[in-house]
Design an enzyme around this catalytic site. Structure first.
Site, mmCIF file in Angstrom:
data_model
loop_
_atom_site.group_PDB
_atom_site.id
_atom_site.type_symbol
_atom_site.label_atom_id
_atom_site.label_comp_id
_atom_site.label_asym_id
_atom_site.label_seq_id
_atom_site.Cartn_x
_atom_site.Cartn_y
_atom_site.Cartn_z
ATOM 1 N N HIS A 126 1.401 -13.693 3.519
ATOM 2 C CA HIS A 126 -0.005 -14.238 3.087
ATOM 3 C C HIS A 126 -0.262 -14.262 1.684
ATOM 4 C CE1 HIS A 126 -2.146 -12.034 5.297
ATOM 5 N NE2 HIS A 126 -2.617 -12.589 4.754
ATOM 6 N N CYS A 178 -11.634 -7.329 -1.488
ATOM 7 C CA CYS A 178 -10.781 -8.559 -1.462
ATOM 8 C C CYS A 178 -10.538 -9.297 -0.221
ATOM 9 C CB CYS A 178 -9.927 -7.401 -0.311
ATOM 10 S SG CYS A 178 -9.506 -5.683 -0.916
ATOM 11 N N HIS A 209 -8.875 -13.724 0.013
ATOM 12 C CA HIS A 209 -7.426 -14.983 0.377
ATOM 13 C C HIS A 209 -7.962 -15.723 -0.799
ATOM 14 C CE1 HIS A 209 -7.041 -13.059 4.152
ATOM 15 N NE2 HIS A 209 -6.015 -13.116 3.909
ATOM 16 N N GLU A 223 -19.754 -11.655 0.162
ATOM 17 C CA GLU A 223 -20.009 -9.821 0.600
ATOM 18 C C GLU A 223 -20.797 -9.198 0.053
ATOM 19 O OE1 GLU A 223 -15.749 -8.094 0.406
ATOM 20 O OE2 GLU A 223 -14.629 -10.033 1.290
ATOM 21 N N TYR A 273 1.647 -5.093 -0.333
ATOM 22 C CA TYR A 273 1.953 -4.699 1.247
ATOM 23 C C TYR A 273 2.169 -5.018 2.368
ATOM 24 C CZ TYR A 273 -2.927 -5.633 1.803
ATOM 25 O OH TYR A 273 -4.398 -6.247 1.641
ATOM 26 N N GLU A 318 -1.839 -5.999 8.282
ATOM 27 C CA GLU A 318 -1.890 -6.453 6.930
ATOM 28 C C GLU A 318 -0.631 -6.586 6.292
ATOM 29 O OE1 GLU A 318 -4.379 -7.951 5.214
ATOM 30 O OE2 GLU A 318 -6.130 -7.257 6.150
ATOM 31 N N GLU A 366 0.657 -8.965 2.624
ATOM 32 C CA GLU A 366 -0.195 -9.974 0.941
ATOM 33 C C GLU A 366 0.386 -9.169 0.094
ATOM 34 O OE1 GLU A 366 -4.117 -10.071 3.680
ATOM 35 O OE2 GLU A 366 -4.105 -9.118 1.440
ATOM 36 N N TRP A 418 -4.364 0.034 0.528
ATOM 37 C CA TRP A 418 -4.340 -0.906 -0.527
ATOM 38 C C TRP A 418 -4.918 -0.244 -1.502
ATOM 39 C CZ3 TRP A 418 -6.653 -2.809 4.375
ATOM 40 C CH2 TRP A 418 -7.651 -2.398 4.197
#
Length: 182
Positions: free
Chosen positions: A31, A66, A68, A86, A113, A123, A125, A170
């Protein structure tokens, strides 16, 4: 409000959406995501420690933010949304604007990754790397961030691969990718 992520194939073509709360498992589909490195005028990077309640990589130090992009959402707007959620940072806290008033958040590299955390959660992505600048301390949401610190960039590059340091995989790889560009 339920968050959705954009499912993609290996060429980043959209193939559907899924609820964010259900997508991260031991078999996470590929994703879209993004990763932000926020610097200040002292050439320090803002590092954050992921909250212990995070589903993936809880309690791990990582780059600034990080997230989405939601279906139909511009990635810059998604970055701004996550910065505010955040870290309590808004567009007005960022340094550098175009003549049109747009914030200078720039994409510096493509990145893909797949990592598995200690709990077996994956993860997976396509995650372009962005850089921005701010000269203000964050006011993090404790549900998202357990701690934060400004670290001199060259010092971070020196310690990021130390096995005694608890950085997300990452973050380590992305820092190596963007180091020649910063």
């Amino acid at each position: 409000m339920e968050e959705h992520v954009i499912l993609v194939d290996e060429k980043d073509n959209e193939i559907g959406t899924a609820l964010k709360d259900t997508v991260h498992t031991n078999n996470t589909p590929l994703h879209r995501a993004f990763s932000l490195f926020l610097f200040n005028s002292k050439n320090e990077i803002l590092l954050t420690k992921r909250a212990k309640n995070k589903k993936t990589f809880p309690g791990v130090w990582t780059n600034t933010a990080c997230g989405h992009p939601a279906p139909g959402e511009d990635v810059i707007e998604a970055i701004l949304r996550r910065l505010e959620a955040e870290l309590g940072l808004t567009r007005s806290h960022l340094v550098g604007f175009t003549e049109q008033g747009e914030t200078l958040i720039r994409e510096v590299s493509a990145y893909r990754y797949r990592f598995v955390d200690a709990n077996g959660i994956v993860e997976n992505e396509i995650c372009p790397i962005f850089v921005a600048y701010a000269n203000i301390d964050p006011k993090p949401d404790p549900k998202e961030v357990d701690a934060w610190k400004w670290v001199e960039w060259s010092e971070f590059l020196r310690i990021k691969d130390d096995p005694n340091e608890n950085f997300s995989p990452w973050c380590r790889e992305e820092a190596g990718i963007i180091a020649p560009l910063i």
